[in-house]
Write a protein that holds these residues in place. Structure first.
Motif, PDB file in Angstrom:
ATOM      1  N   THR A   2       0.839  -1.185   0.000  1.00 47.88           N
ATOM      2  CA  THR A   2       0.000   0.000   0.000  1.00 47.88           C
ATOM      3  C   THR A   2       0.882   1.245   0.000  1.00 47.88           C
ATOM      4  O   THR A   2       1.704   1.420   0.897  1.00 47.88           O
ATOM      5  CB  THR A   2      -0.907   0.019   1.247  1.00 47.88           C
ATOM      6  N   GLU A  10      -9.736   1.506  -8.653  1.00 52.00           N
ATOM      7  CA  GLU A  10      -9.680   0.668  -9.843  1.00 52.00           C
ATOM      8  C   GLU A  10     -10.907   0.872 -10.721  1.00 52.00           C
ATOM      9  O   GLU A  10     -12.002   1.100 -10.229  1.00 52.00           O
ATOM     10  CB  GLU A  10      -9.609  -0.809  -9.440  1.00 52.00           C
ATOM     11  N   ARG A  20      -3.443  -2.001 -14.798  1.00 54.00           N
ATOM     12  CA  ARG A  20      -3.065  -1.667 -13.427  1.00 54.00           C
ATOM     13  C   ARG A  20      -2.481  -2.869 -12.696  1.00 54.00           C
ATOM     14  O   ARG A  20      -1.642  -2.718 -11.809  1.00 54.00           O
ATOM     15  CB  ARG A  20      -4.303  -1.142 -12.701  1.00 54.00           C
ATOM     16  N   GLU A  21      -2.906  -4.058 -13.062  1.00 58.19           N
ATOM     17  CA  GLU A  21      -2.411  -5.257 -12.393  1.00 58.19           C
ATOM     18  C   GLU A  21      -0.898  -5.425 -12.552  1.00 58.19           C
ATOM     19  O   GLU A  21      -0.242  -6.029 -11.703  1.00 58.19           O
ATOM     20  CB  GLU A  21      -3.150  -6.509 -12.889  1.00 58.19           C
ATOM     21  N   LEU A  23       1.213  -3.037 -12.213  1.00 59.86           N
ATOM     22  CA  LEU A  23       1.782  -2.251 -11.119  1.00 59.86           C
ATOM     23  C   LEU A  23       1.628  -2.975  -9.789  1.00 59.86           C
ATOM     24  O   LEU A  23       2.509  -2.939  -8.947  1.00 59.86           O
ATOM     25  CB  LEU A  23       1.107  -0.886 -11.028  1.00 59.86           C
ATOM     26  N   GLU A  24       0.484  -3.597  -9.609  1.00 66.03           N
ATOM     27  CA  GLU A  24       0.202  -4.253  -8.335  1.00 66.03           C
ATOM     28  C   GLU A  24       1.038  -5.505  -8.124  1.00 66.03           C
ATOM     29  O   GLU A  24       1.332  -5.870  -6.996  1.00 66.03           O
ATOM     30  CB  GLU A  24      -1.291  -4.569  -8.252  1.00 66.03           C
ATOM     31  N   ASN A  25       1.421  -6.159  -9.224  1.00 66.30           N
ATOM     32  CA  ASN A  25       2.185  -7.404  -9.117  1.00 66.30           C
ATOM     33  C   ASN A  25       3.693  -7.186  -9.047  1.00 66.30           C
ATOM     34  O   ASN A  25       4.430  -8.107  -8.734  1.00 66.30           O
ATOM     35  CB  ASN A  25       1.861  -8.315 -10.304  1.00 66.30           C
ATOM     36  N   ASP A  26       4.149  -5.984  -9.341  1.00 62.54           N
ATOM     37  CA  ASP A  26       5.580  -5.692  -9.354  1.00 62.54           C
ATOM     38  C   ASP A  26       5.942  -4.800  -8.168  1.00 62.54           C
ATOM     39  O   ASP A  26       5.525  -3.642  -8.112  1.00 62.54           O
ATOM     40  CB  ASP A  26       5.950  -4.989 -10.660  1.00 62.54           C
ATOM     41  N   LEU A  31       4.698   3.780  -8.971  1.00 67.30           N
ATOM     42  CA  LEU A  31       3.282   3.976  -8.650  1.00 67.30           C
ATOM     43  C   LEU A  31       2.837   5.429  -8.749  1.00 67.30           C
ATOM     44  O   LEU A  31       1.707   5.744  -8.402  1.00 67.30           O
ATOM     45  CB  LEU A  31       3.000   3.453  -7.236  1.00 67.30           C
ATOM     46  N   LEU A  34      -0.580   6.422 -10.176  1.00 64.74           N
ATOM     47  CA  LEU A  34      -1.788   6.153  -9.391  1.00 64.74           C
ATOM     48  C   LEU A  34      -2.157   7.319  -8.478  1.00 64.74           C
ATOM     49  O   LEU A  34      -3.255   7.339  -7.923  1.00 64.74           O
ATOM     50  CB  LEU A  34      -1.617   4.877  -8.573  1.00 64.74           C
ATOM     51  N   GLY A  96      -1.465   1.658 -15.426  1.00 61.65           N
ATOM     52  CA  GLY A  96      -2.117   2.413 -14.371  1.00 61.65           C
ATOM     53  C   GLY A  96      -2.746   3.709 -14.842  1.00 61.65           C
ATOM     54  O   GLY A  96      -3.527   4.314 -14.123  1.00 61.65           O
TER      55      GLY A  96
END
Length: 134
Positions: A2, A10, A20-21, A23-26, A31, A34, A96
């Motif tokens: 976070t 989202e 966007r996924e 960014l969330e997985n790496d 970021l 966002l 993102g």
């Protein structure tokens, strides 16, 4: 993970191609993009529409690069420029960055150019379309 700043909500599944996924997985992902929440996007669009000079427009583009990591490109289109639609205005695609944002920012810039045609002439001049003698 976070981030320590408010982030954009989202988009509904299938409604956007922002990836966007990725960014969330790496864990090493940038970021910054966002940070552009819907409220901040509204402020950005209002700021763009209030621009009065070519220099201000370039500064907004520079700030987008610095704060969000998004590159703004404004060039005369491949054909002649008779209206503001003749300019190619695009934000660099980034994971993102919402599809709606990629459409709203160029639309706001076009509205700005329609309100201030001298900015459009400065863009044309910066791309040497007026044929400066050398």
């Amino acid at each position: 993970m976070t981030p320590p700043f408010p982030i954009r909500k989202e988009c509904p599944p299938g409604a956007c191609d922002c990836k966007r996924e990725l960014l969330e997985n790496d864990p090493q992902a940038d970021l910054r993009v966002l940070r552009l929440t819907k409220e901040e996007e509204k402020r950005l669009l209002a700021r763009i529409e209030a621009i009065g000079t070519y220099g201000e427009l370039m500064r907004v583009g520079q700030r987008l690069e610095e704060q969000l990591g998004v590159t703004l490109k404004i060039t005369p289109g491949p054909n002649e420029v008779r209206t503001m639609r003749g300019f190619a205005i695009e934000l660099s695609p980034r994971p993102g960055l919402c599809r709606k944002t990629r459409q709203a920012v160029p639309a706001a810039i076009r509205r700005c150019l329609e309100a201030h045609p001298e900015i459009a002439f400065a863009i044309l001049d910066a791309h040497d379309l007026f044929g400066r003698p050398e």
